[in-house]
Every structure is written in structure tokens, then in C-alpha cells.
Design an enzyme around this catalytic site. Structure first.
Site, PDB file in Angstrom:
ATOM      1  N   ALA A  12      33.578  49.029   5.817  1.00  0.00           N
ATOM      2  CA  ALA A  12      33.042  50.016   4.686  1.00  0.00           C
ATOM      3  C   ALA A  12      32.738  49.148   3.590  1.00  0.00           C
ATOM      4  O   ALA A  12      33.020  47.958   3.756  1.00  0.00           O
ATOM      5  CB  ALA A  12      34.053  50.957   4.250  1.00  0.00           C
ATOM      6  N   GLU A  28      27.249  45.947   6.070  1.00  0.00           N
ATOM      7  CA  GLU A  28      28.711  45.595   6.058  1.00  0.00           C
ATOM      8  C   GLU A  28      29.173  45.906   7.463  1.00  0.00           C
ATOM      9  O   GLU A  28      30.083  45.221   7.700  1.00  0.00           O
ATOM     10  CB  GLU A  28      29.352  47.072   5.444  1.00  0.00           C
ATOM     11  CG  GLU A  28      29.433  47.096   4.050  1.00  0.00           C
ATOM     12  CD  GLU A  28      29.906  46.074   3.305  1.00  0.00           C
ATOM     13  OE1 GLU A  28      31.063  45.530   3.847  1.00  0.00           O
ATOM     14  OE2 GLU A  28      29.763  45.583   2.047  1.00  0.00           O
ATOM     15  N   GLU A  32      31.605  42.768   8.328  1.00  0.00           N
ATOM     16  CA  GLU A  32      32.974  42.836   8.651  1.00  0.00           C
ATOM     17  C   GLU A  32      33.144  42.882   9.997  1.00  0.00           C
ATOM     18  O   GLU A  32      34.493  42.594  10.434  1.00  0.00           O
ATOM     19  CB  GLU A  32      33.396  44.191   8.092  1.00  0.00           C
ATOM     20  CG  GLU A  32      33.357  44.209   6.578  1.00  0.00           C
ATOM     21  CD  GLU A  32      33.962  45.350   6.132  1.00  0.00           C
ATOM     22  OE1 GLU A  32      34.288  46.357   6.642  1.00  0.00           O
ATOM     23  OE2 GLU A  32      33.792  45.415   4.624  1.00  0.00           O
ATOM     24  N   PRO A  50      37.596  64.372  -5.609  1.00  0.00           N
ATOM     25  CA  PRO A  50      36.655  64.824  -6.482  1.00  0.00           C
ATOM     26  C   PRO A  50      37.159  65.229  -8.097  1.00  0.00           C
ATOM     27  O   PRO A  50      36.504  65.233  -8.619  1.00  0.00           O
ATOM     28  CB  PRO A  50      35.837  65.845  -5.495  1.00  0.00           C
ATOM     29  CG  PRO A  50      37.201  66.456  -4.694  1.00  0.00           C
ATOM     30  CD  PRO A  50      37.734  65.001  -4.223  1.00  0.00           C
ATOM     31  N   GLY A  51      38.522  65.221  -7.893  1.00  0.00           N
ATOM     32  CA  GLY A  51      39.118  65.638  -9.295  1.00  0.00           C
ATOM     33  C   GLY A  51      39.383  64.311 -10.167  1.00  0.00           C
ATOM     34  O   GLY A  51      39.136  64.502 -11.358  1.00  0.00           O
ATOM     35  N   GLU A  55      32.910  58.966  -6.629  1.00  0.00           N
ATOM     36  CA  GLU A  55      32.453  58.265  -5.181  1.00  0.00           C
ATOM     37  C   GLU A  55      32.347  59.311  -4.121  1.00  0.00           C
ATOM     38  O   GLU A  55      33.279  59.915  -3.442  1.00  0.00           O
ATOM     39  CB  GLU A  55      33.579  57.201  -5.237  1.00  0.00           C
ATOM     40  CG  GLU A  55      33.386  56.253  -4.022  1.00  0.00           C
ATOM     41  CD  GLU A  55      34.206  55.201  -3.810  1.00  0.00           C
ATOM     42  OE1 GLU A  55      34.000  54.377  -2.765  1.00  0.00           O
ATOM     43  OE2 GLU A  55      35.335  55.331  -4.445  1.00  0.00           O
ATOM     44  N   GLU A  76      37.938  38.059   2.089  1.00  0.00           N
ATOM     45  CA  GLU A  76      38.220  39.284   3.079  1.00  0.00           C
ATOM     46  C   GLU A  76      39.051  38.600   3.818  1.00  0.00           C
ATOM     47  O   GLU A  76      38.607  37.704   4.800  1.00  0.00           O
ATOM     48  CB  GLU A  76      36.877  39.578   3.476  1.00  0.00           C
ATOM     49  CG  GLU A  76      36.055  40.558   2.819  1.00  0.00           C
ATOM     50  CD  GLU A  76      34.721  40.984   3.108  1.00  0.00           C
ATOM     51  OE1 GLU A  76      34.614  42.207   2.935  1.00  0.00           O
ATOM     52  OE2 GLU A  76      34.138  40.336   3.883  1.00  0.00           O
TER      53      GLU A  76
END
Length: 118
Positions: A12, A28, A32, A50-51, A55, A76
């Protein structure tokens, strides 16, 4: 603050300005894992929390893979883990996989292909 433990995750990353979700997924995946997808198919889209966040995660199924070598960013720490699909399901059930996007991705694929996986 991020989780301070090693997690098992699907590849991701964050979209660059003016980059499509599909272009991000291609970039990605190579960065990765070291694999290039011949085809990406939209698997699922969802909001992480969502609260409090706007994203949206966009998950793709990568097929027709060929090894091209990784292009990881500095810092990474990634170790590729390849397991049979049934083991990935077991890893969700026993708690070894705890990352939400990874759980959603694996279970979405499983739901779409459940008759083929029996």
C-alpha cells in the site's frame, strides 16, 4: 503515531498529487514487492475511519505478475511473505493478520472467488 510492531500487510502507499489510484497501485506494488502487475482489477473501496478521517482505501487485485526487482524507499523495512491463500485466511482467523486493509482485501477476494477456492 503508528503501531510499534511488525505487521503483515498487503502492499500500500499514498497517492502522489494528480496520480490515479491505479497508477499508485502499480508503483507501490513494484516498490514494495518487486513485482509488476500485467493487470490490476478494482477489488474494493472503503473508508478507514469515516468518523475522523476522509481517507479512502482503494484495493486492486494484481494479476499476470512478473518479477522486476524492488524500489523501496529509504527506511522501509519490508520482508515479502508469500503464503497459500488458505493460510492467509487462517492468519486472519488466528490474529496474525491485524491490518484492516489486508483483512478487507483478503476477505473481499475470498468472497468474490469462494466457489473457485473450495
Amino acid at each position: 503515531v503508528s503501531v510499534d510492531e511488525t505487521l503483515i500487510e498487503l502492499p500500500a502507499g499514498t497517492r502522489e498529487p494528480d496520480e490515479s489510484s491505479e497508477a499508485t497501485a502499480h508503483r507501490e506494488l513494484i516498490e514494495e514487492t518487486g513485482y509488476k502487475a500485467g493487470q490490476l482489477t478494482l477489488l474494493h473501496q472503503f473508508f478507514l475511519s469515516p468518523g475522523i478521517l476522509d481517507e479512502r482505501m482503494v484495493l486492486f487485485l494484481a494479476t499476470d505478475l512478473c518479477e522486476v526487482g524492488t524500489n523501496r524507499e529509504i527506511g522501509e523495512e519490508i520482508e515479502n511473505l508469500v503464503v497459500p491463500f488458505a493460510d492467509a485466511i487462517d492468519m486472519i482467523q488466528d490474529g496474525r493478520i491485524q491490518d484492516a486493509k489486508t483483512i478487507v482485501g483478503i476477505l473481499s477476494y475470498h468472497q468474490l472467488h469462494r466457489t473457485e477456492l473450495r
